[in-house]
Design a protein around this motif. Structure first.
Motif, mmCIF file in Angstrom:
data_model
loop_
_atom_site.group_PDB
_atom_site.id
_atom_site.type_symbol
_atom_site.label_atom_id
_atom_site.label_comp_id
_atom_site.label_asym_id
_atom_site.label_seq_id
_atom_site.Cartn_x
_atom_site.Cartn_y
_atom_site.Cartn_z
ATOM 1 N N ILE A 1 24.344 53.249 27.722
ATOM 2 C CA ILE A 1 25.738 52.757 27.686
ATOM 3 C C ILE A 1 26.612 53.616 28.602
ATOM 4 N N GLY A 2 26.442 54.938 28.502
ATOM 5 C CA GLY A 2 27.219 55.822 29.367
ATOM 6 C C GLY A 2 26.942 55.566 30.836
ATOM 7 N N LEU A 3 25.669 55.404 31.188
ATOM 8 C CA LEU A 3 25.310 55.133 32.579
ATOM 9 C C LEU A 3 25.790 53.755 33.016
ATOM 10 N N GLY A 4 25.704 52.762 32.117
ATOM 11 C CA GLY A 4 26.131 51.412 32.471
ATOM 12 C C GLY A 4 27.614 51.343 32.795
ATOM 13 N N VAL A 5 28.432 51.995 31.957
ATOM 14 C CA VAL A 5 29.877 52.039 32.227
ATOM 15 C C VAL A 5 30.144 52.771 33.534
ATOM 16 N N PHE A 6 29.423 53.864 33.748
ATOM 17 C CA PHE A 6 29.595 54.627 34.988
ATOM 18 C C PHE A 6 29.173 53.812 36.204
ATOM 19 N N PHE A 7 28.030 53.124 36.130
ATOM 20 C CA PHE A 7 27.536 52.330 37.260
ATOM 21 C C PHE A 7 28.514 51.212 37.628
ATOM 22 N N SER A 8 29.064 50.536 36.630
ATOM 23 C CA SER A 8 29.968 49.422 36.919
ATOM 24 C C SER A 8 31.220 49.902 37.642
ATOM 25 N N ASN A 9 31.812 50.979 37.143
ATOM 26 C CA ASN A 9 33.022 51.490 37.776
ATOM 27 C C ASN A 9 32.719 52.173 39.101
ATOM 28 N N ALA A 10 31.563 52.823 39.189
ATOM 29 C CA ALA A 10 31.188 53.456 40.456
ATOM 30 C C ALA A 10 30.949 52.413 41.537
ATOM 31 N N THR A 11 30.430 51.232 41.155
ATOM 32 C CA THR A 11 30.234 50.156 42.127
ATOM 33 C C THR A 11 31.558 49.713 42.725
ATOM 34 N N LEU A 12 32.544 49.462 41.871
ATOM 35 C CA LEU A 12 33.859 49.047 42.359
ATOM 36 C C LEU A 12 34.507 50.149 43.189
#
Length: 435
Positions: free
Chosen positions: A31-42
């Motif tokens: 979950i922590g990585l998923g939230v980070f990946f989504s915002n890091a993509t943008l």
């Protein structure tokens, strides 16, 4: 390889022996990585350099050319008039230069039953495609900057209207005017779209149709993003004259200055231009000449998306919290297996072998966390797109970005695993065996 196979079987065995604690640890980490990946993509797409090979040579000049006097108006407008573009393009210093603005309209193929379809239009000059590395699949740009009933299609627009891309010489009706297609671009995108950052356009796809600058003024085509008029003319009438001669501001203007010497020379040209205009009784406002580099344009125009910056910061903090909690759960799981570590050490296993087992655990955890994190990231991107619809163009994972994400997942897995494993395997051996 044989050792790795053994370590892998042992890791899977440990997972099966305590599936619930492991699943909980993995879920928190994912979950922590998923939230980070989504915002890091943008954040990546909004802050990347879309033209790394030449962005340092692309500049947006601005002059304080409004004819109404205002001693306190020190900053030029963010858009230029037709007259401003003509004056700024009178120099031979740039190796390429183009005025432009975005518009919209309705297009359809003549002599068909299909109705008009809304399209985005980039009104521009011939050097646009050189400035921003827009590659041609078929045909080429206009021979000069004169008015002509010719247009250039984006790859996607050609498929939308004709179902194919080789459409040179075909005709298209755009707002009731018949144009001939002289070029088709490749499937080209520029993100962020730094040549037009006004009103959040930097995170929108490139335009579908490219129309000659002079033709647009002849036909009264105006910008659909930012326009300002600073006089009493009626710009809905005789725009071919009023739009060119009046104080109607809607355009951007970009120049390519290849060397520092060219940049200095162009700044001097701008100063000389304003000085000559003041001598002629024009440009009553203070000299406020600016020459923005492409990578600074969003900040200069105050068009940086602060919401995405805030989301990125929150996602980093959230990931740190998830790493701390996952590490705590991992510590409990490894301490429960402390006797097995002690027994392996008592039977002669070296610290290097124990490290091999640790790295295998990291690899297994990293792969599983990466897969789950990508699923969470997709869900998060869908949620962010609902909250910020303009970000929908930024949901693109290139191979390099995915590889970087995988590296982050492995690093996170290592941080979660290294301390618990160290505590379990490097505490005093006699103490563990007595326990």
């Amino acid at each position: 390889m044989q050792n790795f196979s053994y370590y892998l079987r042992l890791s899977l065995h440990n997972i099966k022996r305590a599936p619930l604690p492991y699943a909980l640890t993995l879920m928190i980490l994912s979950i922590g990585l998923g939230v980070f990946f989504s915002n890091a993509t943008l954040y990546y797409w909004m802050n990347r350099d879309p033209l790394s090979e030449q962005s340092h040579m692309l500049f947006f000049p601005r002059i304080n050319a409004v004819e109404q006097a205002c001693d306190s108006c020190l900053t030029p407008l963010r858009v230029l008039s037709y007259k401003d573009v003509q004056k700024l393009s009178s120099s031979a210093i740039p190796s390429a230069q183009a005025g432009m603005f975005q518009s919209g309209g309705y297009a359809r193929v003549p002599n068909t039953q299909n109705g008009p379809t809304p399209v985005t239009i980039r009104v521009t000059q011939r050097d646009f495609f050189t400035l921003f590395n827009a590659p041609f699949l078929h045909g080429q740009t206009w021979a000069d900057n004169e008015a002509r009933m010719e247009l250039i299609l984006h790859y996607n627009a050609a498929l939308k209207f004709f179902g194919r891309t080789d459409v040179l010489g075909q005709q298209l009706l755009l707002d009731g005017e018949l144009y001939t297609i002289v070029g088709v671009l490749e499937n080209w995108q520029m993100l962020p779209k730094l040549y037009d950052v006004n009103n959040g356009l930097a995170i929108t796809p490139v335009e579908e149709i490219y129309l000659p600058w002079e033709t647009a003024y002849n036909l009264g085509i105006k910008s659909n993003s930012t326009t300002q008029s600073r006089d009493s003319r009626n710009y809905n009438e005789n725009f071919a004259v009023n739009g060119r001669e009046g104080e109607f501001y809607q355009a951007q203007f970009w120049v390519r200055l290849d060397t520092p010497a060219q940049q200095a020379a162009y700044r001097q040209f701008m100063d000389n231009l304003v000085a000559s205009e003041k001598e002629a009784g024009r440009h009553p406002r203070p000299n406020g000449n600016l020459l923005h580099n492409m990578l600074d344009i969003a900040e200069a125009f105050n068009e940086r998306n602060r919401q995405l910056d805030a989301f990125a910061m929150v996602s980093v903090l959230f990931l740190l919290v998830c790493l701390f909690n996952a590490s705590h759960l991992s510590l409990n799981r490894y301490m429960a297996s402390q006797f097995e570590f002690s027994l392996r050490r008592a039977l002669g296993a070296s610290r290097l072998q124990l490290q091999g087992q640790l790295l295998t655990d990291v690899l297994v955890n990293g792969v599983l966390a990466f897969i789950l994190a990508l699923l969470f990231a997709v869900l998060m991107l869908l949620l962010i797109n609902q909250l910020l619809p303009a970000t929908s163009a930024l949901n693109n994972w290139q191979p390099g970005l995915i590889l970087l994400m995988f590296g982050v997942a492995l690093l996170a897995s290592y941080l979660v695993t290294v301390y618990p494993a160290w505590r379990a395997s490097y505490s005093p051996l006699n103490q563990q065996l007595k326990a």
